[in-house]
Write an enzyme that holds these catalytic residues in place. Sequence first.
Site, PDB file in Angstrom:
ATOM      1  N   ASP A  75     -20.017  44.857 -27.837  1.00 45.67           N
ATOM      2  CA  ASP A  75     -18.849  44.647 -26.978  1.00 45.67           C
ATOM      3  C   ASP A  75     -18.135  45.949 -26.653  1.00 45.67           C
ATOM      4  O   ASP A  75     -17.464  46.057 -25.639  1.00 45.67           O
ATOM      5  CB  ASP A  75     -17.865  43.686 -27.656  1.00 45.67           C
ATOM      6  CG  ASP A  75     -18.439  42.283 -27.778  1.00 45.67           C
ATOM      7  OD1 ASP A  75     -19.372  41.977 -27.030  1.00 45.67           O
ATOM      8  OD2 ASP A  75     -17.970  41.517 -28.624  1.00 45.67           O
ATOM      9  N   ASP A 330     -16.835  31.858 -35.946  1.00 43.39           N
ATOM     10  CA  ASP A 330     -17.975  31.231 -36.612  1.00 43.39           C
ATOM     11  C   ASP A 330     -17.577  29.925 -37.282  1.00 43.39           C
ATOM     12  O   ASP A 330     -18.314  28.932 -37.239  1.00 43.39           O
ATOM     13  CB  ASP A 330     -18.590  32.193 -37.631  1.00 43.39           C
ATOM     14  CG  ASP A 330     -17.554  32.778 -38.582  1.00 43.39           C
ATOM     15  OD1 ASP A 330     -16.352  32.505 -38.401  1.00 43.39           O
ATOM     16  OD2 ASP A 330     -17.948  33.519 -39.497  1.00 43.39           O
TER      17      ASP A 330
END
Length: 621
Positions: A75, A330
């Site tokens: 990213d 997550d």
Amino acid sequence: MDSLGFLLFYANLVSPSSGFSSLAPNGLLYLTTLIHNGSKNDPYLEPPILTVNTVLSLLAVDYPAHRLACYVSDDGCSPLNFYSLVEASKFAKLWVPFCKKYNIGVRAPFRYFLRESDEPPCASSWEFQQDWEKMKEEYERLCGNIEAAANNSTSFDLTGELEVFFNTECQNHPTIIKTRVSGLMTNAPFMLNVDCDMYANNPELVLHAMCLFLGSSDERDWGFVQCPQYFYDRPTDHLAVLHQTLFKGMVGIQGPFYAGKEADDELLKKIGNSKEFINSAAHALKGKAYFTSILSKSLDVVHQVAGCDYEHSSDWGKKVGFLYGSITEDMITGMMIHAKGWRSGYCSPDPRAFLGCGALADPAAMSQQKRWATGFLEILFSKTNPIFACFTSKLQFRQCLAYLWILIWGLRSIPEVCYAALPAYCIITNSSFLPKIQELGICIPVTLFVIYKVYTLSDYIRIGFPIDSWWVNSCMARISATGAWFLGLLNVILKFLGLSETIFEITQKLHQPRTPADDCGKDDDKMIFDESPVFIPGTTILLVHVSALAMALLGLEAQGGQGTGLGEFFCSTYVVLCFLPFLQGLFRRGKYGIPLPTICKSSALALLFVHLCKMSTISVN
């Protein structure tokens, strides 16, 4: 609005291999390493050599090379990461054959060359010694090249393949592709998702995981297989205990926490406006491969799907892919998978499947705990919390309880702080909250305390951890709950009040594993401090109890009242022992000492607490 595209780097080894080819008949197995650079491009926080070793260990697993691919997404759009991966791909063509030729056990080079005890049985042969010396020399050259590039990153030569990084910003940059996007170009039936600092410690981990997927009668009900997260530099931390207790217990319900992806025919229409991507997803759902020569040449389609604007007006982040709404994506994604009725497996082979490096020092570890507490509370107070999922979806009740146990970490900080302050309050006000030592009622809290301590100690003994790790982790649990978790709760409160936004804080990683000589260091038992607010609550609690005990010793406690018993003094002493690293930090200097600004702030809060205790006594009298 910032444009958050990403850099995608692809590497694979296409040398022919034999065996196990029937395990993935419809395509490649993806091994994806995610690099979380966030808002920084800092090789000091996440050294590129960490990612390099993770990639090398994954490329060398026992799996057919022609069915194995590795994708790295970044990213932060770091040219240093890209350069490091290009160099690593060259070294991999030597390292992978070496590992498979001699059946090397540990296939992350930085770990292998540190542990001579892991040499294969043929280590005494002349041919192995020659190859070993060559590998070590090549790896040292690789490390030297990456280190030299990191030290000169400001004057990085952005030419050739690196030219696309010119004038890019880590938070505002276009999509950069050095190959292909996995969802479009190759829709394999299996994907292995790891973080940049979790290298493959067991070369057979893929086969172990597939046994859970393919070896059950209801294999279509399995959403993902979770491998426990262990650290080579913190082998006996509290997470290791959770893996052996909570996670194994969840196997009997719907399975352990983590993340995965799911889609159905209704969501297929909401995964974006790329016709090619929709076709690829449709083939994947039917268990078919989808490859076209046209797509492989069409970088326009690849850039479209990889761009940050592609998810607009779609269900990405809401119902498809990793879900948004929490910095612990997550956890929320894995919970939604369970809520749709999927199960998850637990894969814990020997040797351990993955090993990673924990936060480098105590400030980074506390920051990580604060981030987890913040993210868990974001899930708990959202419309996707497990209570709603239990009533409106297929999340089982016991699975809901397991999620709630971990999601309330931040809320637990409230009683932790109150109970930590209660003994000191009683001593200062000359009152008590426990029965006197001569009263029969004292047996109840003493029995509960002893049973809890014996129960938690038995977990460590059963697992095989040393007893001192039980005490250290018990103390760190009190420190984390009253400090990191408490600040995480404040972060969420400020977010809901619209006063701030939660951010993903990168924790600094250590790029070299510890040697046996390091484990004997004289400073290993010392806690590291900085001026982070996360250390203010712990320092304040310590100063409050030291002040209370000193007042009792000098006879300065409040007059009158029912009197303080031995139970309150025992509890206060116990709190001081739990916060002993803070007491030692008051008298140390440098990184092992508590900074003066933190001491000043904590002293002011401690004096305020003592004053309020005195005022409450006066008002009662």
